[in-house]
Scaffold this motif. Structure first.
Motif, PDB file in Angstrom:
ATOM      1  N   ALA A 219      -5.752   7.285  -0.141  1.00  0.00           N
ATOM      2  CA  ALA A 219      -4.553   7.369   0.707  1.00  0.00           C
ATOM      3  C   ALA A 219      -4.872   7.138   2.178  1.00  0.00           C
ATOM      4  O   ALA A 219      -3.983   6.750   2.957  1.00  0.00           O
ATOM      5  N   ALA A 220      -6.132   7.312   2.558  1.00  0.00           N
ATOM      6  CA  ALA A 220      -6.523   7.068   3.946  1.00  0.00           C
ATOM      7  C   ALA A 220      -6.335   5.608   4.338  1.00  0.00           C
ATOM      8  O   ALA A 220      -6.249   5.282   5.533  1.00  0.00           O
ATOM      9  N   ASP A 221      -6.254   4.711   3.354  1.00  0.00           N
ATOM     10  CA  ASP A 221      -6.054   3.282   3.627  1.00  0.00           C
ATOM     11  C   ASP A 221      -4.610   2.922   3.938  1.00  0.00           C
ATOM     12  O   ASP A 221      -4.325   1.876   4.511  1.00  0.00           O
ATOM     13  N   TRP A 222      -3.679   3.745   3.514  1.00  0.00           N
ATOM     14  CA  TRP A 222      -2.300   3.291   3.371  1.00  0.00           C
ATOM     15  C   TRP A 222      -1.605   2.993   4.697  1.00  0.00           C
ATOM     16  O   TRP A 222      -0.869   2.006   4.800  1.00  0.00           O
ATOM     17  N   ALA A 223      -1.809   3.822   5.698  1.00  0.00           N
ATOM     18  CA  ALA A 223      -1.140   3.588   6.977  1.00  0.00           C
ATOM     19  C   ALA A 223      -1.573   2.246   7.566  1.00  0.00           C
ATOM     20  O   ALA A 223      -0.744   1.480   8.077  1.00  0.00           O
ATOM     21  N   GLN A 224      -2.872   1.949   7.479  1.00  0.00           N
ATOM     22  CA  GLN A 224      -3.353   0.674   8.012  1.00  0.00           C
ATOM     23  C   GLN A 224      -2.808  -0.496   7.201  1.00  0.00           C
ATOM     24  O   GLN A 224      -2.413  -1.523   7.759  1.00  0.00           O
ATOM     25  N   ILE A 225      -2.779  -0.359   5.871  1.00  0.00           N
ATOM     26  CA  ILE A 225      -2.220  -1.413   5.031  1.00  0.00           C
ATOM     27  C   ILE A 225      -0.759  -1.655   5.398  1.00  0.00           C
ATOM     28  O   ILE A 225      -0.321  -2.795   5.546  1.00  0.00           O
ATOM     29  N   SER A 226      -0.005  -0.586   5.557  1.00  0.00           N
ATOM     30  CA  SER A 226       1.407  -0.705   5.892  1.00  0.00           C
ATOM     31  C   SER A 226       1.602  -1.444   7.209  1.00  0.00           C
ATOM     32  O   SER A 226       2.447  -2.347   7.323  1.00  0.00           O
ATOM     33  N   ARG A 227       0.816  -1.079   8.220  1.00  0.00           N
ATOM     34  CA  ARG A 227       0.932  -1.749   9.521  1.00  0.00           C
ATOM     35  C   ARG A 227       0.529  -3.214   9.438  1.00  0.00           C
ATOM     36  O   ARG A 227       1.158  -4.080  10.046  1.00  0.00           O
ATOM     37  N   THR A 228      -0.487  -3.501   8.650  1.00  0.00           N
ATOM     38  CA  THR A 228      -1.014  -4.862   8.580  1.00  0.00           C
ATOM     39  C   THR A 228      -0.075  -5.804   7.845  1.00  0.00           C
ATOM     40  O   THR A 228       0.127  -6.947   8.268  1.00  0.00           O
ATOM     41  N   VAL A 229       0.490  -5.352   6.736  1.00  0.00           N
ATOM     42  CA  VAL A 229       1.308  -6.254   5.907  1.00  0.00           C
ATOM     43  C   VAL A 229       2.805  -6.073   6.137  1.00  0.00           C
ATOM     44  O   VAL A 229       3.604  -6.879   5.652  1.00  0.00           O
ATOM     45  N   GLY A 230       3.190  -5.028   6.856  1.00  0.00           N
ATOM     46  CA  GLY A 230       4.602  -4.831   7.178  1.00  0.00           C
ATOM     47  C   GLY A 230       5.442  -4.290   6.047  1.00  0.00           C
ATOM     48  O   GLY A 230       6.649  -4.534   5.997  1.00  0.00           O
ATOM     49  N   LEU A 231       4.824  -3.513   5.128  1.00  0.00           N
ATOM     50  CA  LEU A 231       5.564  -2.939   4.008  1.00  0.00           C
ATOM     51  C   LEU A 231       5.433  -1.425   4.004  1.00  0.00           C
ATOM     52  O   LEU A 231       4.337  -0.894   4.209  1.00  0.00           O
ATOM     53  N   PRO A 232       6.518  -0.709   3.737  1.00  0.00           N
ATOM     54  CA  PRO A 232       6.407   0.741   3.557  1.00  0.00           C
ATOM     55  C   PRO A 232       5.565   1.079   2.322  1.00  0.00           C
ATOM     56  O   PRO A 232       5.528   0.297   1.361  1.00  0.00           O
ATOM     57  N   VAL A 233       4.917   2.224   2.349  1.00  0.00           N
ATOM     58  CA  VAL A 233       4.093   2.683   1.233  1.00  0.00           C
ATOM     59  C   VAL A 233       4.748   3.894   0.581  1.00  0.00           C
ATOM     60  O   VAL A 233       5.305   4.761   1.254  1.00  0.00           O
ATOM     61  N   ALA A 234       4.671   3.921  -0.745  1.00  0.00           N
ATOM     62  CA  ALA A 234       5.169   5.061  -1.516  1.00  0.00           C
ATOM     63  C   ALA A 234       4.002   5.729  -2.237  1.00  0.00           C
ATOM     64  O   ALA A 234       3.049   5.054  -2.646  1.00  0.00           O
TER      65      ALA A 234
END
Length: 346
Positions: A219-234
Motif C-alpha cells: 500500500a505504500a506504493d499507491w499514493a505515488q502510483i495514483s499521482r503518476t497515472v492520474g487514477l484514484p486507488v481503491a
C-alpha cells in the motif's frame, strides 16, 4: 437457539481469472440460526490466496461454535462474518424489519440497487464484447480484472514489455466498448509491482477510469502510483479492520474502500467502516466475495444501508453455472430491494 450448517458447492460458468489464480468453483458453509418463527442466515466461503482462513478451518470453527452457540464466536474471518451475519439477520427478523433498515435505522427509499458487472476475459476483444453486453443489459459500471496473467510471462525483456503493453491495450479496448455513462473499474488484486502498475496504467490514465483496486501488494506504493497515472486507488484485501482503514487514509493511499461483509465481520462491521470512511472523505463500494445466495443477500442489504444510490459489487450471481434465486440475480443491472423482513432471509 438452533444452529444448522449446510455445505454447498457452486461451479462458475467459466473460471474467473484473478492475480491470485483462477476461481472455478465456490465452496461454502451456510449458517442458519433461530427457530421455526425467525431465522437468520449467513455464509462462510473462503477463497485461497485472499488472506483468509482455509475452507477446512472455517468449517471446523463453525462446527465448534454450533456445538455451543452461547460461547465465543469464531475468530477466523469468514467463519466469524458468517455467524455475525446470521445473528444480525435474525435480529432483523425478530424486529420485523429488513436488515438494511436495522443497520441504517430507516427503511429503504429505493426499490432497486445498481450492480457492476465483472469481466476477466484475457482476450481484449472478448473482454470488450462482454463489457459492452453488460452495459447494454443495464449495468452502470464494469469491473475488469487485470494483472491476472502478468506473472505468466517468462520470456526476456521484450516479451515482458509486450505483456505489459497488451494489458494496456486490453483495458483500452474495454473502455472504448463502454458508453460514456458507464464506469470502468479495474482490479489488480495486488498482482503488479509498482513499475509494472505505472507502465500499464499510464497509457490509459486519460480514459475515464473510475479507480484501480489494489494495484500492488504494498500500500505504500499507491499514493505515488495514483499521482503518476492520474487514477484514484481503491483498497480491498488491505482492509481488515478500522485501524487498517485509518492507516490507508492517513497516508493518502486511497479514495475508495471496497468492503466485503463476508470477510470484514458481517454487516454491522462493514456499515461502521463505511461511516468511518465517509467522515474522512473516502467513499465505499460494498462487494460480495463471489458468494452464494445467503452471502449475496447479506451483501445486498449492507449495500442498501451504506449507499443506496451507489453501484456495488453484489451482482455476481450471474457468474455461476446454475441459476441462483431471482432475488439475488441482477435484472437490467439492478437487484430488487426487499421491503419486508421475510424476503431477506431466503
Amino acid at each position: 437457539m438452533q444452529v444448522t450448517l449446510r455445505e454447498f458447492e457452486l461451479p462458475l460458468l467459466q473460471p474467473l481469472l484473478t492475480a491470485h489464480g483462477p476461481i472455478a468453483v465456490r465452496r461454502g458453509i451456510e449458517v442458519r440460526v433461530g427457530d421455526d418463527a425467525c431465522v437468520g442466515t449467513g455464509e462462510a466461503a473462503p477463497l485461497p490466496g485472499f488472506g483468509v482462513e482455509t475452507y477446512d478451518e472455517a468449517l471446523a470453527a463453525l462446527e465448534r461454535w454450533a456445538e455451543n452457540p452461547d460461547g465465543e464466536p469464531p475468530r477466523e474471518p469468514c467463519a466469524a462474518a458468517a455467524v455475525e451475519s446470521a445473528l444480525t439477520q435474525l435480529d432483523a427478523e425478530i424486529e420485523g424489519v429488513t436488515l438494511s433498515t436495522l443497520l441504517a435505522e430507516h427503511p429503504p427509499t429505493q426499490r432497486r440497487i445498481a450492480t457492476h458487472a465483472l469481466v476477466s476475459d484475457l482476450d481484449p476483444e472478448a473482454a470488450a464484447q462482454r463489457a459492452a453486453h453488460a452495459a447494454a443489459a443495464g449495468h452502470l459500471a464494469v469491473k475488469l480484472k487485470v494483472a491476472a496473467h502478468h506473472n505468466a510471462s517468462s520470456g526476456g525483456n521484450g516479451s515482458a514489455a509486450a505483456a505489459i503493453a497488451a494489458q494496456s491495450v486490453r483495458i483500452a479496448h474495454v473502455r472504448h466498448s463502454l458508453p460514456a455513462g458507464v464506469a470502468l473499474r479495474l482490479d489488480a488484486n495486488g498482482g503488479w509491482d509498482r513499475a509494472t502498475a505505472v507502465k500499464v496504467l499510464r497509457p490509459v490514465g486519460h480514459l475515464d477510469i473510475e479507480f484501480i483496486e489494489e494495484p500492488t501488494p504494498q500500500a505504500a506504493d499507491w499514493a505515488q502510483i495514483s499521482r503518476t497515472v492520474g487514477l484514484p486507488v481503491a483498497a480491498d484485501e488491505h482492509l481488515r479492520d478500522a485501524d487498517a482503514l485509518d492507516r490507508l487514509i492517513a497516508v493518502g493511499a486511497i479514495e475508495v474502500a471496497v468492503l466485503k461483509p463476508a470477510v470484514l465481520g458481517g454487516p454491522h462491521a462493514v456499515f461502521d467502516l463505511a461511516r468511518r470512511a465517509a467522515m474522512r472523505g473516502v467513499r465505499s463500494v460494498v462487494s460480495s466475495f463471489i458468494c452464494g445466495p445467503a452471502g449475496l443477500r447479506i451483501a445486498r442489504e449492507t449495500a442498501v444501508a451504506v449507499d443506496p444510490h451507489g453501484v456495488h459489487g453484489i451482482g455476481t450471481a450471474t457468474l455461476f453455472a446454475e441459476a441462483l434465486p431471482e432475488d439475488v440475480t441482477p435484472a437490467g443491472g439492478y437487484l430488487a430491494v426487499p421491503t419486508e423482513a421475510s424476503s431477506v432471509a431466503g
